[in-house]
Enzyme design. Structure first.
Site, PDB file in Angstrom:
ATOM      1  N   HIS A  91       0.778  -1.116  -0.080  1.00 48.35           N
ATOM      2  CA  HIS A  91      -0.072  -0.065   0.117  1.00 48.35           C
ATOM      3  C   HIS A  91       0.856   1.289  -0.070  1.00 48.35           C
ATOM      4  O   HIS A  91       0.317   2.379  -0.526  1.00 48.35           O
ATOM      5  CB  HIS A  91      -0.997  -0.093   1.123  1.00 48.35           C
ATOM      6  CG  HIS A  91      -0.672   0.406   2.517  1.00 48.35           C
ATOM      7  ND1 HIS A  91      -0.236  -0.790   3.501  1.00 48.35           N
ATOM      8  CD2 HIS A  91      -0.154   1.351   3.073  1.00 48.35           C
ATOM      9  CE1 HIS A  91       0.259  -0.269   4.518  1.00 48.35           C
ATOM     10  NE2 HIS A  91       0.363   1.037   4.376  1.00 48.35           N
ATOM     11  N   ASP A 149       0.101  -7.879   1.615  1.00 46.01           N
ATOM     12  CA  ASP A 149       0.595  -6.344   1.722  1.00 46.01           C
ATOM     13  C   ASP A 149       2.164  -6.220   1.647  1.00 46.01           C
ATOM     14  O   ASP A 149       2.740  -6.045   2.599  1.00 46.01           O
ATOM     15  CB  ASP A 149      -0.048  -5.558   2.869  1.00 46.01           C
ATOM     16  CG  ASP A 149       0.381  -4.235   2.717  1.00 46.01           C
ATOM     17  OD1 ASP A 149       0.330  -3.472   1.774  1.00 46.01           O
ATOM     18  OD2 ASP A 149       0.019  -3.527   3.941  1.00 46.01           O
ATOM     19  N   SER A 189       4.311   2.048   8.249  1.00 47.95           N
ATOM     20  CA  SER A 189       3.991   0.885   7.233  1.00 47.95           C
ATOM     21  C   SER A 189       5.283   0.377   6.234  1.00 47.95           C
ATOM     22  O   SER A 189       6.190   1.378   6.046  1.00 47.95           O
ATOM     23  CB  SER A 189       2.903   1.576   5.983  1.00 47.95           C
ATOM     24  OG  SER A 189       1.731   1.862   6.552  1.00 47.95           O
TER      25      SER A 189
END
Length: 277
Positions: A83, A136, A233
């Site tokens: 992402h 992810d 992230s």
């Protein structure tokens, strides 16, 4: 360190560009530059494989353009969250972001040490599911090699580092409080790997995401307080000296009953056909 915009809204923890502010009510992932909540400052020498992803054109120079984390698994290979490479975060496909770089060997984002290395190629997992957050991860190939000793071993399937109760450490430059208090120095937080049943109960499905044990693991504390956060992230979760997860998503930062969810590294190895340790 949490990787979402707002844990209650969208778990993915990327940082939104200053030039294009994403409303907190949006379900679009915030850029992944969050910092560890309930953590402590560390020198990058303690985790030399921890890197920051940067684009000053997109995110400005205040934090050296940092918007996500990453982890070096080879001298020219970095793993991060899929992402983080989305157009909603970067403003364009990654191949059209000319100043996309990895910052390595630097504890303070605005310091002059370490390296800033151009990203030569980006491979995003085509099976990444933005609804459940499964799969992810992305692989970045660097234009120049990192120094010897800058990469970390990955834990394969069946590695004891994945066992529930194992102490792990998550690293990042993101939000340290869950309320937008970003730091420019590397932080870490100690958390514990949770049982899959705990994670499934916390995230049975819905707008935040769905926990899937095959592709994910979760870590945190029952009472909350220590976690990844917005902007972390793609950063590393390390246990017993091996990489077991990448910061991916979750609800809020450090909330009781809402452990952080990480991409399971053994599943990355399986997907890529890399040796399982």
């Amino acid at each position: 360190m949490r990787r979402r915009l707002a844990r209650a809204l969208a778990r993915p923890l990327a940082l939104a560009a200053a030039s294009t502010v994403i409303p907190l009510a949006s379900a679009v992932p915030a850029a992944a530059d969050s910092i560890v909540v309930g953590g402590f400052p560390v020198d990058v020498s303690e985790g030399p494989w921890t890197v920051a992803l940067s684009s000053r054109d997109r995110f400005g120079g205040t934090r050296a353009g940092q918007f996500c984390g990453g982890v070096a698994v080879g001298r020219t290979t970095v793993l991060t969250a899929a992402h983080c490479m989305e157009e909603e975060v970067l403003g364009a496909p990654p191949e059209r972001v000319p100043d996309l770089r990895v910052i390595a060997g630097r504890s303070e984002l605005l310091a002059k040490g370490g390296q800033e290395i151009a990203v030569r190629d980006v491979w995003v997992n085509p099976d990444h599911d933005a609804v459940t957050n499964s799969g992810d991860f992305a692989v970045l190939s660097l234009a120049e090699p990192l120094p010897q000793g800058s990469s970390i071993a990955m834990a394969g399937a069946g590695d004891p580092a994945y066992r529930a109760g194992t102490e792990a450490t998550v690293y990042g430059w993101g939000d340290t409080t869950g309320s937008g208090s970003y730091t420019g120095s590397l932080h870490a937080a100690r958390v514990h790997v949770q049982r899959d049943a705990v994670c499934e109960k916390a995230y049975p499905g819905g707008s935040v995401g769905t926990y899937r044990a095959r592709t994910m693991l979760c870590a945190g504390e029952a009472a909350g307080g220590r976690d990844a956060c917005q902007g972390d992230s793609g950063g590393p979760l390390v246990a017993q000296g091996r990489l077991i997860g990448l910061v991916s998503w979750g609800a809020g930062c450090g909330w009781a009953g809402s452990p952080g969810v990480y991409t399971r590294v053994s599943e990355i190895l399986s997907t890529l056909g890399w040796p399982q340790g």
